[in-house]
Design a protein around this motif. Sequence first.
Motif, mmCIF file in Angstrom:
data_model
loop_
_atom_site.group_PDB
_atom_site.id
_atom_site.type_symbol
_atom_site.label_atom_id
_atom_site.label_comp_id
_atom_site.label_asym_id
_atom_site.label_seq_id
_atom_site.Cartn_x
_atom_site.Cartn_y
_atom_site.Cartn_z
ATOM 1 N N UNK A 285 1.308 -9.692 18.206
ATOM 2 C CA UNK A 285 0.798 -8.814 17.416
ATOM 3 C C UNK A 285 1.448 -7.609 17.643
ATOM 4 N N UNK A 286 1.808 -7.191 18.606
ATOM 5 C CA UNK A 286 2.521 -6.110 19.122
ATOM 6 C C UNK A 286 3.867 -5.953 18.293
ATOM 7 N N UNK A 287 4.386 -7.149 18.401
ATOM 8 C CA UNK A 287 5.807 -7.573 17.880
ATOM 9 C C UNK A 287 5.793 -7.325 16.376
ATOM 10 N N UNK A 288 4.873 -7.786 15.852
ATOM 11 C CA UNK A 288 4.612 -7.746 14.377
ATOM 12 C C UNK A 288 4.611 -6.309 13.882
ATOM 13 N N UNK A 292 7.121 -4.377 11.505
ATOM 14 C CA UNK A 292 7.023 -3.598 9.981
ATOM 15 C C UNK A 292 7.292 -2.155 10.322
ATOM 16 N N UNK A 293 7.308 -1.311 11.403
ATOM 17 C CA UNK A 293 7.871 -0.039 11.466
ATOM 18 C C UNK A 293 9.278 0.041 11.230
ATOM 19 N N UNK A 297 10.228 3.667 6.033
ATOM 20 C CA UNK A 297 10.917 4.735 6.158
ATOM 21 C C UNK A 297 10.119 5.907 6.654
ATOM 22 N N UNK A 298 10.447 6.537 7.699
ATOM 23 C CA UNK A 298 9.740 7.704 8.459
ATOM 24 C C UNK A 298 9.760 8.821 7.390
ATOM 25 N N UNK A 959 3.086 0.173 3.143
ATOM 26 C CA UNK A 959 3.823 0.125 4.462
ATOM 27 C C UNK A 959 2.577 0.853 5.510
ATOM 28 N N UNK A 960 2.249 1.911 5.051
ATOM 29 C CA UNK A 960 1.314 2.723 6.025
ATOM 30 C C UNK A 960 -0.052 1.611 6.432
ATOM 31 N N UNK A 961 -0.496 1.183 5.117
ATOM 32 C CA UNK A 961 -1.667 0.335 5.575
ATOM 33 C C UNK A 961 -1.772 -0.699 6.287
ATOM 34 N N UNK A 962 -0.309 -1.564 6.005
ATOM 35 C CA UNK A 962 -0.206 -2.601 6.739
ATOM 36 C C UNK A 962 0.010 -2.150 8.188
ATOM 37 N N UNK A 963 0.803 -1.293 8.617
ATOM 38 C CA UNK A 963 0.932 -0.795 9.949
ATOM 39 C C UNK A 963 -0.601 -0.494 10.680
#
Length: 978
Positions: A285-288, A292-293, A297-298, A959-963
């Motif tokens: 889970x942590x690797x996923x 994604x991160x 794009x930060x 992306x933010x929601x998924x993270x």
Amino acid sequence: MWRLRRAAVACEVCHSLVKRSPGVQGTLPLQKLHLVSRSIYHSHHPTLKLQRPQFRTSFHQFSSLTNLPLRKLKLSPIKYGYQPRRNFWPARLAARLLKLRYLILGSAVGGGYTAKKTFDQWKDMIPDLSDYKWIVPDIVWEIDEYIDLEKIRKALPNSEDLAKLAPDFDKIVESLSLLKDFFTTGHKLVSEVIGASDLLLLLGSPGETAFRATDHGSESDKHYRKVTDKEKIDQLQEELLHTQLKYQRILERLEKENKELRKLVLQKDDKGIHHRKLKKSLIDMYSEVLDVLSDYDASYNTQDHLPRVVVVGDQSAGKTSVLEMIAQARIFPRGSGEMMTRSPVKVTLSEGPHHVALFKDSSREFDLTKEEDLAALRHEIELRMRKNVKEGCTVSPETISLNVKGPGLQRMVLVDLPGVINTVTSGMAPDTKETIFSISKAYMQNPNAIILCIQDGSVDAERSIVTDLVSQMDPHGRRTIFVLTKVDLAEKNVASPSRIQQIIEGKLFPMKALGYFAVVTGKGNSSESIEAIREYEEEFFQNSKLLKTSMLKAHQVTTRNLSLAVSDCFWKMVRESVEQQADSFKATRFNLETEWKNNYPRLRELDRNELFEKAKNEILDEVISLSQVTPKHWEEILQQSLWERVSTHVIENIYLPAAQTMNSGTFNTTVDIKLKQWTDKQLPNKAVEVAWETLQEEFSRFMTEPKGKEHDDIFDKLKEAVKEESIKRHKWNDFAEDSLRVIQHNALEDRSISDKQQWDAAIYFMEEALQARLKDTENAIENMVGPDWKKRWLYWKNRTQEQFVHNETKSELEKMLKCNEEHPAYLASDEITTVRKNLESRGVEVDPSLIKDTWHQVYRRHFLKTALNHCNLCRRGFYYYQRHFVDSELECNDVVLFWRIQRMLAITANTLRQQLTNTEVRRLEKNVKEVLEDFAEDSEKKVKLLTGKRVQLAEDLKKVREIQEKLDAFIEALHQEK
């Protein structure tokens, strides 16, 4: 007074006891005396008190009573009626027995305490196996039904045996001091038992010299004990090292049994005994989350500060070998002295029943217990690295994500970075050194990243580059772990072993670290197995002077201890930082959602992939719309386009040359020959080209046609790219030209016009064609001679000198045509000379080539006007045509020619329409689907074709929601594990 009375009574009792055996030479033991008499020992008798001599020395001068001689001592005579001879050898024997008892008691207490503390220390060093509970099925709790656990438990050593095998020198020193206190207490007890009178006799005896001599001898005994203590310390340290290695072998044996037990459980699950879906592991889970991160794009100052273990070191320092020892498999490509790690490799280690590896974007599993799978995995990693490296570069910042699962692996995420180099060698890009530095800094500047600094122990420490880089990124050493590799070579080559100790303790570098470790990664043979390397490492440290001389501690050596320490540090950092990172992404999500609501209140949040799917459906619908085009529309477009393509050839190369003939027979013969040549060589190919261009135009019209309010201009670039790529891939059927050639040849051979309507249609077609050519000719003449007098007066335009010459030449040629309206198409040489002389007589110098060019246009206009007049006359010629123009001066063979051309165009258009609707539209639709599928797999293409603020905002939101969702799930699982 009552005390004296009680003492007197006690003296009488004792006296009576002595009187009962007057012939005995000696005294009763002190233990048989009355308690009161024994405690005071006649000290209260007045006369006895007067005869007591003075003490010559203090009792505390003697350190021990072990050297007291066992001999009979004669008592001084007493004047009060009885003079018994007292001998105190029973008292001395009792004192020695008391000393032996306290010695045994003290040793037992000290040894037991030491053994208990040692056992507690070893028990604390045992790793916490609670992390493995998730993988163990419920059947394990019922395993006693299948395996005799009691038998296994009895075979294992108990805590008492382990405690006996693990002495501790510090505890032994404490025990010795405790025994010393017991000895001192024993001396005091003996002195109380013997009493003051016996001490007077002992001190007054000749044995005084012997006591003093024994006291001097004790000093030499102390020196001897110091020497033997040093030897005992070395022996105890060696025993401790052997005990630790033995304990480590016991743990490894238990781990192997645990692996076999898990395999047995999984086999029983496969047979249907127990079925349970395994939960996703915490590290997966942590690797996923990290994967994604890495794609995110930060923006909005939300950076990736989640922990991972960053492995940095100089080139060929042994970074990859350390990683392979931690992963327990030779998974990375290797080479002697050359750069093998060309891009970062993220390795996620997790617990699993089988030792396998797989990439993030692939479903293939590599069995790490098979050599062929290991070779295939190394080859795949090398191919991915070379694919990531762009042309003209040596390294790439793109990350390769690899998951490794296996029993006994420590759960963590490591990133292997390219080795830091000092000099750019031949074959490398000029910016290779700077690129490696920038990649390393990008990973190490994460404040929660754990830096695993690898230093080659076989080279001089002063040559290291990576230590300076690490000290810049982590000056206080709060998240750095230093690892010294190739310690076996270092111990063999380094003249002073203390230098290795200085390296391990960080005294040779400005870099600080949380911990320092020393490891051995094999003998330098690339074919060595992990098991062989581990055995060699254990054997080396077991015999190493670095451990025997206490330069290194036991917990600082072997890759196993290193992996345990790194894993503990990793999870500590994760627990401290993951919630803070989740809160920052919550704030970012709120900002993005607010911006979307303000800018696009009536639109759904579609990311790039969802927008692509929507555009894909629209494009496929538009392709299907091609099949709904009516046949009439297809044929009209095809016929018109084909005539525009071939009209010039028909008029210039067929009609005009044939019209120059003198009779109808020659006209028809010329037409037939030229039509046959045209059909065999050019016409079918031209027809297919026209059909393909028509299909493209219709497809483009459907693709680019605005749909009103539903039209979304965000898809325009994508549709254009799909259209161009589909057209590029589409190729017309090769057999179409052959079939089309036969059809066109048959159509052109037919000369029979069946009715008046077809005749009129042919005349109309001929008039349109000739009028279009006449209009083009008039425009060409106007451009040649310039504006006429009306335009010159009305629009104030003038002729150039060249246009003036062309105009004069045109006027002279028109005069010639008026004299001979049936003039042939070409000027004779004498005619050109006549025209030139006439112009020179008027002062106009002209070139013969200019006369020919002007004649071509003038005669063309004259011919077309004549043909139009003739066409008008042929409107009433259908009756003569039916009679084959017998008894008539009118000949309309040109009308028949245009009817043949018109019929050929109609038949060709019908044939092409059938090919379009039955075959080519479907093939085009198939090509469009293939192009869309290719674009769907090409993320760079989608980013290039679907652009704009709206797309980027939707992408960031997704992306933010998924993270955030993955972080929340990970945090929940982390709390449950606690």
